[in-house]
Design a protein around this motif. Structure first.
Motif, short mmCIF file in Angstrom:
data_model
loop_
_atom_site.label_atom_id
_atom_site.label_comp_id
_atom_site.label_asym_id
_atom_site.label_seq_id
_atom_site.Cartn_x
_atom_site.Cartn_y
_atom_site.Cartn_z
N LEU A 86 2.78 -16.61 -13.83
CA LEU A 86 3.21 -15.56 -12.90
C LEU A 86 4.71 -15.69 -12.71
N LEU A 87 5.45 -14.60 -12.93
CA LEU A 87 6.90 -14.67 -13.01
C LEU A 87 7.64 -14.14 -11.80
N GLY A 88 6.99 -14.10 -10.63
CA GLY A 88 7.71 -13.81 -9.41
C GLY A 88 7.68 -12.37 -8.96
N ASP A 89 8.26 -12.13 -7.77
CA ASP A 89 8.28 -10.84 -7.08
C ASP A 89 6.87 -10.35 -6.78
N TYR A 90 6.25 -11.04 -5.85
CA TYR A 90 4.89 -10.69 -5.42
C TYR A 90 4.92 -9.73 -4.24
N VAL A 91 6.00 -9.75 -3.46
CA VAL A 91 6.08 -8.92 -2.26
C VAL A 91 6.67 -7.55 -2.61
N ALA A 92 6.53 -6.62 -1.68
CA ALA A 92 7.01 -5.25 -1.90
C ALA A 92 8.51 -5.26 -2.18
N GLY A 93 8.93 -4.38 -3.09
CA GLY A 93 10.34 -4.32 -3.46
C GLY A 93 11.05 -3.08 -2.96
N HIS A 94 10.39 -2.29 -2.11
CA HIS A 94 11.01 -1.08 -1.54
C HIS A 94 10.28 -0.75 -0.25
N ASN A 95 10.80 0.20 0.50
CA ASN A 95 10.19 0.53 1.80
C ASN A 95 9.44 1.84 1.79
N LYS A 96 9.20 2.39 0.60
CA LYS A 96 8.44 3.66 0.50
C LYS A 96 6.95 3.31 0.43
N ILE A 97 6.42 2.70 1.50
CA ILE A 97 5.06 2.20 1.50
C ILE A 97 4.36 2.65 2.78
N THR A 98 3.05 2.58 2.77
CA THR A 98 2.29 2.88 3.98
C THR A 98 1.97 1.62 4.78
N ALA A 99 1.96 0.46 4.11
CA ALA A 99 1.71 -0.81 4.80
C ALA A 99 2.04 -1.95 3.84
N VAL B 284 1.21 -5.69 2.24
CA VAL B 284 0.05 -6.52 1.95
C VAL B 284 0.45 -7.95 2.33
N PRO B 285 -0.21 -8.56 3.31
CA PRO B 285 0.17 -9.91 3.75
C PRO B 285 0.16 -10.91 2.61
N ASP B 286 1.03 -11.91 2.71
CA ASP B 286 1.15 -12.90 1.64
C ASP B 286 -0.19 -13.56 1.31
N HIS B 287 -0.94 -13.92 2.32
CA HIS B 287 -2.18 -14.63 2.04
C HIS B 287 -3.19 -13.74 1.31
N ASP B 288 -3.09 -12.41 1.49
CA ASP B 288 -4.03 -11.51 0.81
C ASP B 288 -3.72 -11.39 -0.68
N TRP B 289 -2.44 -11.12 -1.04
CA TRP B 289 -2.14 -11.00 -2.46
C TRP B 289 -2.28 -12.35 -3.16
N ALA B 290 -1.94 -13.43 -2.45
CA ALA B 290 -2.07 -14.76 -3.06
C ALA B 290 -3.53 -15.11 -3.30
N GLN C 280 0.86 -1.19 0.00
CA GLN C 280 0.00 0.00 0.00
C GLN C 280 0.89 1.24 0.00
N PRO C 281 0.52 2.28 -0.75
CA PRO C 281 -0.70 2.43 -1.55
C PRO C 281 -0.54 2.04 -3.01
N TRP C 282 0.67 1.61 -3.42
CA TRP C 282 0.98 1.50 -4.84
C TRP C 282 0.36 0.27 -5.50
N MET C 283 0.23 -0.83 -4.77
CA MET C 283 -0.31 -2.05 -5.35
C MET C 283 -1.10 -2.78 -4.27
N ASP C 284 -2.28 -2.21 -3.97
CA ASP C 284 -3.10 -2.80 -2.92
C ASP C 284 -3.99 -3.89 -3.50
N ILE C 285 -4.80 -4.50 -2.65
CA ILE C 285 -5.62 -5.63 -3.07
C ILE C 285 -6.63 -5.22 -4.14
N GLU C 286 -7.17 -4.03 -4.03
CA GLU C 286 -8.12 -3.57 -5.06
C GLU C 286 -7.43 -3.49 -6.42
N ARG C 287 -6.24 -2.94 -6.44
CA ARG C 287 -5.51 -2.83 -7.70
C ARG C 287 -5.17 -4.21 -8.26
N ILE C 288 -4.73 -5.12 -7.41
CA ILE C 288 -4.43 -6.49 -7.86
C ILE C 288 -5.69 -7.15 -8.40
#
Length: 299
Positions: free
Chosen positions: A85-98, A100-106, A60-68
């Motif tokens: 799906l070619l990988g890198d599902y988790v956040a790749g930087h720390n400029k985030i507000t929160a 997204v837990p693994d089970h939510d994006w999965a 959040q806010p860049w790739m939240d569950i609604e966007r996914i």
């Protein structure tokens, strides 16, 4: 000589460009980029459409569950035979507000649907984010477990045979090439768990095969019998000026940064991906879903 008006407009333009790169392009635009490839090793009469999702980088806010969820709907609407799906599902930087837990994006990605199924590989950030796996120097990592719980098989140095229109082909997934972080002889190193030979070992020599990799760096080693290699990781450079990427994670990733490459009878397609790493900015490289149509050569 620059006029006073030009001097006043320059910082305004820079500010507007930066705002677009951070606040608009990463959040609002999702392109569908289409490729048609005709590998020599592909059977005549077999037409296969593969939808490719790469580098989600949920946060959040860049790739939240609604966007996914919107990306899932758009992908499902493409009518692909197969989704990868070619990988890198988790956040790749720390400029985030929160996070997204693994089970939510999965779970969100678990709503993807295609007649021949949905298959995944893992990326470097998925491995780096799992501190337990880094400590133990082995998986399965949390991202894999979340995907499998959501009903999406994960291929790590593994392959599967699929059939369309009475013709067999294989999907092979390479394990991560930069999975484990550490030091060796006083130098910081990234060690892969990839094994290209093992990944292809069970595939018959004359069989058509689609190879899934996260980093395109492996491409020079891919044998000609592989029909198409699909990769992500680079984000297309994430920032492109005049069509040129300003940065890539490695020299080979810069060489194979974005698009369709054909070398020695081999095809590589590198997706620009969807999310961001290093910094939440995309400019000149809108997020994209890739649709690859594979057909036999015309005689």
């Amino acid at each position: 000589m620059l006029s006073r008006r030009s001097l006043l407009l320059a910082p305004m333009l820079a500010t507007a460009t930066g705002a677009y790169g951070v606040g608009i392009e990463p959040l609002l635009h999702t392109n569908v980029t289409r490729y048609l490839v005709r590998p020599a090793s592909w059977p005549a009469g077999l037409k296969l459409k593969v939808a490719v999702i790469a580098d989600v980088h949920a946060c959040q806010p860049w790739m939240d569950i609604e966007r996914i969820g919107q990306i899932v709907q758009l992908t499902n609407a493409l009518g692909a035979d197969l989704i990868v799906l070619l990988g890198d599902y988790v956040a790749g930087h720390n400029k985030i507000t929160a996070i997204v837990p693994d089970h939510d994006w999965a779970d969100a990605l678990g709503n993807l649907r295609a007649p021949l199924g949905v298959y995944a590989i893992l990326g470097n950030h998925d491995w780096w984010a799992d501190k337990s796996a880094q400590s133990l120097r082995r998986g399965p990592i949390a991202a894999r477990l979340a995907l499998e719980k959501a009903g999406i098989p994960v291929l790590e140095n593994d392959n599967i045979r699929l059939t369309k229109d009475g013709k067999d082909f294989w999907v092979a997934g390479l394990a991560e090439q930069e999975a484990l972080l550490g030091y060796s002889s006083g130098r910081y190193v990234k060690r892969g768990i990839d094994d290209l030979e093992a990944t292809l070992a069970a595939v018959p020599q004359d069989a058509p095969v689609v190879l899934l990799v996260h980093e395109p760096d492996i491409f020079p080693r891919v044998p000609e019998r592989v029909s198409v290699t699909l990769a992500g990781h680079t984000h297309g450079g994430q920032v492109r000026l005049l069509g040129n990427a300003l940065f890539a994670p490695s020299q080979l990733s810069l060489t194979y940064c974005y698009g369709h490459f054909f070398e020695g009878g081999r095809h590589l397609i590198v997706s620009g991906g969807l999310g961001c790493s290093w910094w939440p900015v995309r400019f000149g490289m809108p997020p994209e879903i890739v649709l690859v149509e594979i057909q036999g050569q015309v005689s």
